[in-house]
Motif scaffolding. Structure first.
Motif, mmCIF file in Angstrom:
data_model
loop_
_atom_site.group_PDB
_atom_site.id
_atom_site.type_symbol
_atom_site.label_atom_id
_atom_site.label_comp_id
_atom_site.label_asym_id
_atom_site.label_seq_id
_atom_site.Cartn_x
_atom_site.Cartn_y
_atom_site.Cartn_z
ATOM 1 N N TYR A 199 0.226 -5.518 9.902
ATOM 2 C CA TYR A 199 -0.482 -4.394 9.292
ATOM 3 C C TYR A 199 -1.603 -4.005 10.238
ATOM 4 O O TYR A 199 -2.373 -4.865 10.693
ATOM 5 C CB TYR A 199 -1.054 -4.803 7.935
ATOM 6 C CG TYR A 199 -1.804 -3.701 7.207
ATOM 7 C CD1 TYR A 199 -1.169 -2.940 6.231
ATOM 8 C CD2 TYR A 199 -3.144 -3.434 7.486
ATOM 9 C CE1 TYR A 199 -1.853 -1.938 5.552
ATOM 10 C CE2 TYR A 199 -3.832 -2.431 6.815
ATOM 11 C CZ TYR A 199 -3.179 -1.693 5.849
ATOM 12 O OH TYR A 199 -3.858 -0.702 5.177
ATOM 13 N N PHE B 153 -4.857 -4.641 3.587
ATOM 14 C CA PHE B 153 -3.684 -5.433 3.963
ATOM 15 C C PHE B 153 -3.230 -6.296 2.791
ATOM 16 O O PHE B 153 -2.033 -6.385 2.482
ATOM 17 C CB PHE B 153 -4.023 -6.305 5.169
ATOM 18 C CG PHE B 153 -3.055 -7.431 5.397
ATOM 19 C CD1 PHE B 153 -1.772 -7.178 5.844
ATOM 20 C CD2 PHE B 153 -3.432 -8.744 5.179
ATOM 21 C CE1 PHE B 153 -0.868 -8.216 6.058
ATOM 22 C CE2 PHE B 153 -2.542 -9.788 5.392
ATOM 23 C CZ PHE B 153 -1.264 -9.518 5.828
ATOM 24 N N SER C 228 3.785 -0.299 11.576
ATOM 25 C CA SER C 228 2.351 -0.211 11.357
ATOM 26 C C SER C 228 2.081 0.489 10.040
ATOM 27 O O SER C 228 2.812 1.398 9.633
ATOM 28 C CB SER C 228 1.702 0.567 12.508
ATOM 29 O OG SER C 228 0.389 0.932 12.165
ATOM 30 N N ALA C 229 0.995 0.099 9.381
ATOM 31 C CA ALA C 229 0.585 0.796 8.169
ATOM 32 C C ALA C 229 -0.108 2.109 8.496
ATOM 33 O O ALA C 229 -0.313 2.935 7.620
ATOM 34 C CB ALA C 229 -0.353 -0.092 7.341
ATOM 35 N N ASN D 52 0.408 -6.088 0.577
ATOM 36 C CA ASN D 52 1.377 -7.158 0.802
ATOM 37 C C ASN D 52 1.347 -8.300 -0.204
ATOM 38 O O ASN D 52 2.181 -9.195 -0.120
ATOM 39 C CB ASN D 52 1.171 -7.748 2.203
ATOM 40 C CG ASN D 52 1.564 -6.801 3.301
ATOM 41 O OD1 ASN D 52 2.736 -6.639 3.621
ATOM 42 N ND2 ASN D 52 0.579 -6.143 3.887
#
Length: 255
Positions: free
Chosen positions: A177, A203, A18-19, A207
């Motif tokens: 995310y 996100f 997870s972010a 990415n």
């Protein structure tokens, strides 16, 4: 045309991580939601004619532009797979249900779409518009935009999650995310959609370099993806985890 600058300090996130900080209780109720990122306009060149791809970007990313899309244009918006998919036609499959989902009841999904009838109905709404359009404009154009959609959940904070598919044979099969978002029982559909769009922006920033490497892959994340994605809805997959349901146009009509 508006341009989002790439993140020069990019670090690829770990697979399936997870972010959000591990075991974080999330933001405090007093913490305000982050504001939409500033849009940088490139005025270095003057031109009397916008290139076709720039016009297409406006049509797919703004509310006014969406009303100019034809039925054929809308068919280019493909649903982004969230679960396992087949090699040939990438059919969507539902994410494995957790124990909380087994006990699911009506209202576990929140949908977003235009209030007008016709070809835009049930198509979702442009993510860029949700992050940048004036709030009152969203209320005028979103179906049931003023409905308090968080009342059935009795939650003060939720984890908004995005999943972007990766080519088969790579691990993991999706890049995940998620991020804590403070909510209120009186949050309207418009307010929730605006918060989700801000998470999607982060996100993309985290990415874009990593996921844009797959140049021949149908679901690769393009650098200008923020202008190509529409939000269909949020589906509750755990007690406070909501996964975004997305549509994506990989190739504009005039590219």
């Amino acid at each position: 045309m508006p341009v989002i600058s790439p993140n020069t300090n990019y670090i690829r996130p770990s697979p399936y991580r997870s972010a959000a900080p591990p075991r974080s209780p999330g933001p405090t109720p007093e913490e305000p939601l982050p504001q939409p990122p500033p849009v940088v306009l490139d005025d270095s060149k003057e031109s009397t004619h916008e290139p076709c791809w720039a016009l297409d970007a406006i049509r797919y990313s703004t509310i006014v532009g969406a009303f100019s899309l034809t039925s054929a244009d809308l068919k280019l918006l493909k649903k982004v797979p969230r679960g396992d998919y087949e090699d040939d036609d990438h059919h969507d499959r539902r994410i494995t249900r957790t124990q909380s989902q087994i006990l699911s009841r009506h209202g576990q999904r929140i949908d977003f779409g235009f209030g007008s009838s016709g070809r835009l109905k049930h198509r979702g709404m442009p993510m860029y518009a949700l992050a940048n359009a004036p709030e009152q404009e969203l209320y005028r154009n979103m179906s049931s935009g003023g409905t308090a959609v968080m009342k059935p959940f009795s939650l003060r904070q939720i984890r908004v999650r995005f999943l972007w598919p990766l080519p088969r044979g790579e691990e993991p099969s999706h890049e995940a995310y998620d991020e804590w978002v403070r909510v209120d029982p009186l949050y309207t559909r418009v307010q929730l959609a605006m918060a989700v769009a801000r998470v999607f922006y982060r996100f993309v920033e985290a990415n874009r370099l990593y996921l844009s490497q797959y140049h021949d892959y149908p679901w690769r994340l393009r650098p200008d993806v923020f202008y190509r994605v529409w939000l269909l809805g949020l589906e509750r997959v755990d007690t406070n985890v909501f996964v975004a349901d997305l549509k994506y146009v990989k190739d504009y009509p005039n590219e």
